[in-house]
Design a protein around this motif. Sequence first.
Motif, mmCIF file in Angstrom:
data_model
loop_
_atom_site.group_PDB
_atom_site.id
_atom_site.type_symbol
_atom_site.label_atom_id
_atom_site.label_comp_id
_atom_site.label_asym_id
_atom_site.label_seq_id
_atom_site.Cartn_x
_atom_site.Cartn_y
_atom_site.Cartn_z
ATOM 1 N N GLY A 88 0.813 -1.217 0.000
ATOM 2 C CA GLY A 88 0.000 0.000 0.000
ATOM 3 C C GLY A 88 0.842 1.260 0.000
ATOM 4 O O GLY A 88 0.531 2.234 -0.696
ATOM 5 N N GLU B 240 2.263 1.574 -3.476
ATOM 6 C CA GLU B 240 1.211 1.956 -4.419
ATOM 7 C C GLU B 240 0.920 3.456 -4.322
ATOM 8 O O GLU B 240 0.763 4.136 -5.346
ATOM 9 C CB GLU B 240 -0.050 1.160 -4.139
ATOM 10 C CG GLU B 240 -1.209 1.478 -5.080
ATOM 11 C CD GLU B 240 -2.494 0.792 -4.667
ATOM 12 O OE1 GLU B 240 -3.271 0.418 -5.553
ATOM 13 O OE2 GLU B 240 -2.712 0.635 -3.450
ATOM 14 N N LYS B 241 0.880 3.959 -3.103
ATOM 15 C CA LYS B 241 0.570 5.374 -2.880
ATOM 16 C C LYS B 241 1.566 6.274 -3.594
ATOM 17 O O LYS B 241 1.193 7.298 -4.179
ATOM 18 C CB LYS B 241 0.578 5.659 -1.369
ATOM 19 C CG LYS B 241 0.160 7.066 -0.988
ATOM 20 C CD LYS B 241 0.158 7.227 0.526
ATOM 21 C CE LYS B 241 -0.205 8.644 0.926
ATOM 22 N NZ LYS B 241 -0.170 8.827 2.404
ATOM 23 N N TYR B 242 2.840 5.901 -3.568
ATOM 24 C CA TYR B 242 3.860 6.704 -4.243
ATOM 25 C C TYR B 242 3.888 6.442 -5.752
ATOM 26 O O TYR B 242 3.900 7.376 -6.557
ATOM 27 C CB TYR B 242 5.236 6.412 -3.644
ATOM 28 C CG TYR B 242 6.372 6.992 -4.466
ATOM 29 C CD1 TYR B 242 6.585 8.363 -4.506
ATOM 30 C CD2 TYR B 242 7.190 6.166 -5.230
ATOM 31 C CE1 TYR B 242 7.600 8.909 -5.290
ATOM 32 C CE2 TYR B 242 8.207 6.701 -6.006
ATOM 33 C CZ TYR B 242 8.411 8.063 -6.041
ATOM 34 O OH TYR B 242 9.403 8.598 -6.823
ATOM 35 N N LYS C 204 1.731 5.267 -7.906
ATOM 36 C CA LYS C 204 0.575 5.534 -8.773
ATOM 37 C C LYS C 204 0.622 6.926 -9.395
ATOM 38 O O LYS C 204 -0.138 7.226 -10.320
ATOM 39 C CB LYS C 204 -0.731 5.323 -8.008
ATOM 40 C CG LYS C 204 -1.027 6.329 -6.911
ATOM 41 C CD LYS C 204 -2.334 5.973 -6.210
ATOM 42 C CE LYS C 204 -2.690 6.986 -5.134
ATOM 43 N NZ LYS C 204 -3.944 6.617 -4.430
ATOM 44 N N LYS C 205 1.538 7.764 -8.915
ATOM 45 C CA LYS C 205 1.730 9.069 -9.554
ATOM 46 C C LYS C 205 2.398 8.921 -10.918
ATOM 47 O O LYS C 205 2.332 9.825 -11.745
ATOM 48 C CB LYS C 205 2.594 9.964 -8.649
ATOM 49 C CG LYS C 205 1.929 10.378 -7.351
ATOM 50 C CD LYS C 205 2.797 11.328 -6.558
ATOM 51 C CE LYS C 205 3.991 10.641 -5.936
ATOM 52 N NZ LYS C 205 4.772 11.552 -5.062
ATOM 53 N N GLY D 51 7.412 4.606 -0.327
ATOM 54 C CA GLY D 51 6.194 5.334 0.034
ATOM 55 C C GLY D 51 6.242 5.966 1.408
ATOM 56 O O GLY D 51 5.250 6.568 1.855
ATOM 57 N N ASN E 170 6.643 8.574 4.190
ATOM 58 C CA ASN E 170 6.593 10.032 4.281
ATOM 59 C C ASN E 170 7.686 10.535 5.220
ATOM 60 O O ASN E 170 8.277 9.771 5.982
ATOM 61 C CB ASN E 170 5.226 10.484 4.792
ATOM 62 C CG ASN E 170 4.122 10.133 3.814
ATOM 63 O OD1 ASN E 170 4.277 10.297 2.606
ATOM 64 N ND2 ASN E 170 2.996 9.653 4.324
#
Length: 296
Positions: A15, A18-20, A22-23, A132, A134
Amino acid sequence: LHLRILLCGMPHFAGLMEKYLKKYYFVQKSSNNPVDIISKIRLFDVVHFLYSPTVKLRALLLLPILKIARKKVIVQWAGSHILQLYNSYKSKIINKLTTNMVDINLCGHFFNQKELFSLGVKCKIIKAEIVGMNTPKVSNLPDEFTILTYLPEDRFDFYGGRIIEKLIAEMKDTKFIVVGSKGKNRIKADNVKWLGKVPFRRMRHIYKLSTVLLRIPLHDNLSNMVIEALLYGRYVIYNNKFPHCCYAKNYDEVVYWLNVLRGVKKPNFKGREFAIKFVKHNRLALRNVYERISST
């Protein structure tokens, strides 16, 4: 790039990735179930495993199907699977039969790369699971010197449980926070909190309550906890050599570093700065791998 990537692995780390990603790409997560993976592959160009299927029997079914479907396969080696490859003759045979079906192997750091090379696996050093992560705000260190450690219930000795219990018993004026175990049949003392399994979202609060992360397993990939602790400006005692961490491989060396760090007042800003750059470096390196693999 219109690259389509299927991420297979633990939901939390998949997850984060994916968050990073998908940009830049079309990305989707999958469970580790081979049936689930096979049912989705027609939609994707790349299957990226966040573990190594090549040490498991299922690889003899799964990887040939992926190659017949002309999918690119990336494997991110986990520490437990490197250890399995070392210790299991069956895993060595399965890996030998399937390793040519993997386009790129990745591992977290040079000590893993060296281990895998000795076992016949060539790896690029990229810690894909952290891309991903932060950059959190840094909070002050807690007023009381506090040690955080991970000690899962069923792998007490593997994660340095004997050393940790000895520290708890002998450093009665030092607070300990233990995640992964509720402390059943373990030392009971006023200076330790056994928190059991902790949701990932709660770890943000726990890092803030800690001065030092102590990580001393018998074998490790580059631990995500080490990177997270550095990002939070915390100090780290680790039995692998890594920048801005205190290297300790036995009880006496752990005690030495704890005594050195006991007087610190400010967060580990140098470690945090390095970790931020390290995450950025791995983001760029992973995207370069995807771009290169898409052109072959």
